[in-house]
Design an enzyme around this catalytic site. Structure first.
Site, short mmCIF file in Angstrom:
data_model
loop_
_atom_site.label_atom_id
_atom_site.label_comp_id
_atom_site.label_asym_id
_atom_site.label_seq_id
_atom_site.Cartn_x
_atom_site.Cartn_y
_atom_site.Cartn_z
N GLY A 1 0.84 -1.19 0.00
CA GLY A 1 0.00 0.00 0.00
C GLY A 1 0.88 1.24 0.00
O GLY A 1 1.98 1.23 0.56
N CYS A 2 0.41 2.32 -0.61
CA CYS A 2 1.25 3.52 -0.71
C CYS A 2 1.50 4.14 0.67
O CYS A 2 2.62 4.58 0.96
CB CYS A 2 0.63 4.54 -1.66
SG CYS A 2 -1.11 4.94 -1.33
N ASN A 3 0.48 4.17 1.52
CA ASN A 3 0.69 4.68 2.88
C ASN A 3 1.63 3.77 3.66
O ASN A 3 2.51 4.24 4.40
CB ASN A 3 -0.65 4.76 3.62
CG ASN A 3 -1.60 5.77 3.01
OD1 ASN A 3 -1.19 6.66 2.28
ND2 ASN A 3 -2.88 5.63 3.31
N ALA A 4 1.43 2.46 3.49
CA ALA A 4 2.27 1.49 4.21
C ALA A 4 3.72 1.59 3.76
O ALA A 4 4.64 1.46 4.57
CB ALA A 4 1.74 0.09 4.00
N THR B 1 5.28 4.29 2.62
CA THR B 1 5.86 5.52 3.17
C THR B 1 6.25 5.34 4.62
O THR B 1 7.35 5.71 5.05
CB THR B 1 4.87 6.69 3.04
OG1 THR B 1 4.27 6.69 1.75
CG2 THR B 1 5.57 8.02 3.25
#
Length: 342
Positions: free
Chosen positions: A148-151, A153
């Site tokens: 995931g993109c948030n994960a 980062t």
């Protein structure tokens, strides 16, 4: 050697980003594109910014001949990829950009996504696609699960600190600002211009965001014990990008040193000089992640800030980075484009 590539779900934002990046790749050729609701259209009709490229017309997945495909990118909605990928030929390598194979434990998948996994045996084979930390496994994988993109980062900011034992594992607070493209291209009321412009709001409050499943899985694995962070994401009126601020208990110099050591020699993750903070525009439309560290006014505490582009390093760029390894190509191939500024 040229590798024939298929992109399933090419009509979404991540699909279009894959096309944009692969267009300059020295050894990948886009041989097939699918878009179930856009089948029959050209990519120029769906995305006019790609009209200069010579691309195949969009088809349905059922129409696609996989006999000449070396690797398939699946940019399909969550819970769709697992059903599609399990029916693909075994000799086709797959990089999945959905959430379907990120969590190793089927029970955890059901907990965070609300339904049983449709391909649990395939789930066991998937390699977690955080390239900088799983290179050896990715090289030999048939199926890689993009993060995931948030994960991604949060892991770039915190994973080395957990591994180096320089922060208190029970005192990690993460605040994240996410741009609207992270929610995909489908129509949603809260993403209307009148709703989003001049506005910002928290969402998935109180530890309900699905990417927490990835944080729990990966941070606990690194630490060798259970690690649960406090995490609040916010939607901001921007098109693309993520800016994450983590508040940790630990010596700021040790925190900066651990990050600098972890990413020494990395092509895409860059640790800024002590006291400097990254910005979303510094990495826009690139496969770069910038990380900054500063001390808090209270001794023994540090602030870590990370920025990446959710569609590139957080999704399509990371997927190509993984595919390069799977195909025996240089990891940086097609990905050294400078960020777009301003």
């Amino acid at each position: 050697m040229t590798h024939n590539i298929a992109i399933l779900g090419a009509s979404g934002y991540t699909g279009a980003e894959l096309v944009r990046l692969i267009a300059t790749h020295p050894s990948m050729r886009i041989a097939a594109l699918t878009g179930e609701r856009k089948a029959g259209l050209t990519m120029a009709e769906v995305y006019p910014h790609l009209r200069h490229l010579d691309l195949p017309r969009l088809t349905t997945i059922g129409e696609l001949d996989f006999s000449n495909i070396d690797l398939c990118f699946c940019a399909l909605p969550h819970a769709t990829s697992q059903s599609v990928i399990k029916d693909l030929p075994d000799d086709v390598k797959v990089v999945d950009l959905s959430a379907d194979f990120r969590l190793r434990d089927p029970a955890e998948y059901e907990k965070w996504y609300g339904k049983p996994h449709a391909a649990p045996e395939l789930q066991k084979q998937a390699v977690y696609g955080l390239t900088e930390f799983y290179r050896d496994e990715i090289r030999t994988a048939r199926l890689v699960a993009g993060t995931g993109c948030n994960a991604a980062t949060g892991q770039f900011a915190l994973r080395p600190l957990i591994a180096a034992a320089v922060i208190d594992l029970d005192d990690i607070v993460v605040d994240l600002k996410a741009a609207a493209s992270g929610a995909g291209r489908s129509l949603k009321e809260h993403l209307l211009f009148a709703e989003l412009f001049e506005n910002a709001k928290g969402y998935a409050l109180g530890g309900t965001h699905r990417h927490l499943g990835e944080f729990d899985q990966e941070f606990s694995r690194v630490a060798g014990r259970k690690v649960e962070i406090q995490f609040t994401p916010h939607l901001i009126p921007a098109t693309r990008g993520i800016l994450l601020t983590a508040y940790v208990k630990g010596d700021a110099d040790a925190v900066h040193g651990a990050l600098a050591a972890a990413y020494d020699g990395e092509s895409f993750v860059h640790v800024l000089p002590m006291g400097e903070a990254p910005a979303m525009k510094d990495v826009r439309a690139s496969n770069m992640c910038h990380i900054g560290v500063t001390g808090d006014r209270r001794p023994g505490r540090a602030i870590v800030i990370a920025a990446l582009d959710n569609l590139a390093k957080g999704s399509a760029g990371q997927a190509i980075q993984n595919a390069n390894l799977m195909l025996g190509e240089d990891e940086t191939a097609g990905l050294m484009l400078a960020p777009v500024y301003p």
